[in-house]
Design a protein around this motif. Structure first.
Motif, PDB file in Angstrom:
ATOM      1  N   TYR A 217       1.199  -1.488  -0.122  1.00 31.94           N
ATOM      2  CA  TYR A 217       0.079  -0.419  -0.277  1.00 31.94           C
ATOM      3  C   TYR A 217       0.729   1.463  -0.241  1.00 31.94           C
ATOM      4  CZ  TYR A 217      -2.816   3.535   1.749  1.00 31.94           C
ATOM      5  OH  TYR A 217      -3.822   4.852   1.942  1.00 31.94           O
TER       6      TYR A 217
ATOM      7  N   TYR B 222      -6.689   1.149  -1.179  1.00 28.02           N
ATOM      8  CA  TYR B 222      -6.654   0.217   0.203  1.00 28.02           C
ATOM      9  C   TYR B 222      -8.303   0.043  -0.403  1.00 28.02           C
ATOM     10  CZ  TYR B 222      -9.718   3.935   1.241  1.00 28.02           C
ATOM     11  OH  TYR B 222      -9.489   5.410   1.179  1.00 28.02           O
TER      12      TYR B 222
ATOM     13  N   SER C 174     -10.747  -3.749   0.959  1.00 27.79           N
ATOM     14  CA  SER C 174     -11.312  -3.647   2.281  1.00 27.79           C
ATOM     15  C   SER C 174     -12.642  -4.324   2.094  1.00 27.79           C
ATOM     16  CB  SER C 174     -11.988  -2.100   1.759  1.00 27.79           C
ATOM     17  OG  SER C 174     -12.528  -1.757   0.925  1.00 27.79           O
TER      18      SER C 174
ATOM     19  N   PHE D 240      -4.201  -5.761   6.441  1.00 32.44           N
ATOM     20  CA  PHE D 240      -4.336  -4.078   6.199  1.00 32.44           C
ATOM     21  C   PHE D 240      -4.519  -3.679   8.129  1.00 32.44           C
ATOM     22  CE2 PHE D 240      -4.571   0.095   5.572  1.00 32.44           C
ATOM     23  CZ  PHE D 240      -3.651   0.622   4.727  1.00 32.44           C
TER      24      PHE D 240
END
Length: 172
Positions: A29, A36, A40, A61
């Motif tokens: 990232y 992101y 997600s 993450f």
């Protein structure tokens, strides 16, 4: 241990794999290899566009590189190792099953609108801390290098309290 490579080799397998995946995801990232929003947790994308990787990738993450990431990563390294080398010693499959069951439970809880989060890695790290605190309730810990010694059973509450100041949102 005299070197980082010796420390890395001494880590138990599940904690090592999970930590490396979290670090690699955050590094990717940081290097702008993905946004992101691609990893997600979004049930709309999972159900309507069949993006099933979101069910797994959101657990890797923790946050962008920051103090919050560093503290959560250290919590994973410390309490994940203590848990896997302590109560789960010689029971790697049981520790992995605990992680899988915890992930599935978090995914179910995440379906409730008021409990929805984009990323469940911080919750997974908190779950590891909670399980450790219940397995070793009478241990004394020094909280975040501060000279405040508390019982292990109270460490999740202390972590949640300290995390209120460190909470960061991801800017789009």
């Amino acid at each position: 241990m005299s070197s980082p490579s010796e420390y890395y080799r001494s880590l138990p397998p599940v904690t090592k794999a999970y930590g490396v995946l979290c670090l690699m995801t955050t590094t990717a990232y940081y290097l702008n290899l993905f946004s992101y929003t691609v990893i997600s947790m979004s049930y709309v994308h999972v159900l309507k566009q069949f993006q099933v990787w979101r069910l797994v990738t959101n657990f890797f993450f923790i946050a962008p590189f920051s103090t919050y990431f560093g503290l959560r990563f250290l919590m994973l390294a410390r309490y994940g190792v203590l848990l896997e080398k302590g109560p789960f010693k010689q029971r790697t499959a049981d520790f992995l099953w605990m992680m899988i069951f915890g992930a599935l439970s978090l995914l179910v809880i995440n379906m409730i609108p008021m409990f929805q989060w984009w990323f469940l890695a911080p919750s997974m790290v908190f779950m590891i801390l909670y399980v450790w605190s219940r397995e070793v309730p009478n241990s004394q810990i020094t909280f975040f290098w501060v000279e405040v010694t508390i019982q292990g059973v109270l460490s999740p509450m202390g972590s949640a309290w300290a995390g209120l100041d460190l909470q960061q949102s991801i800017e789009a």
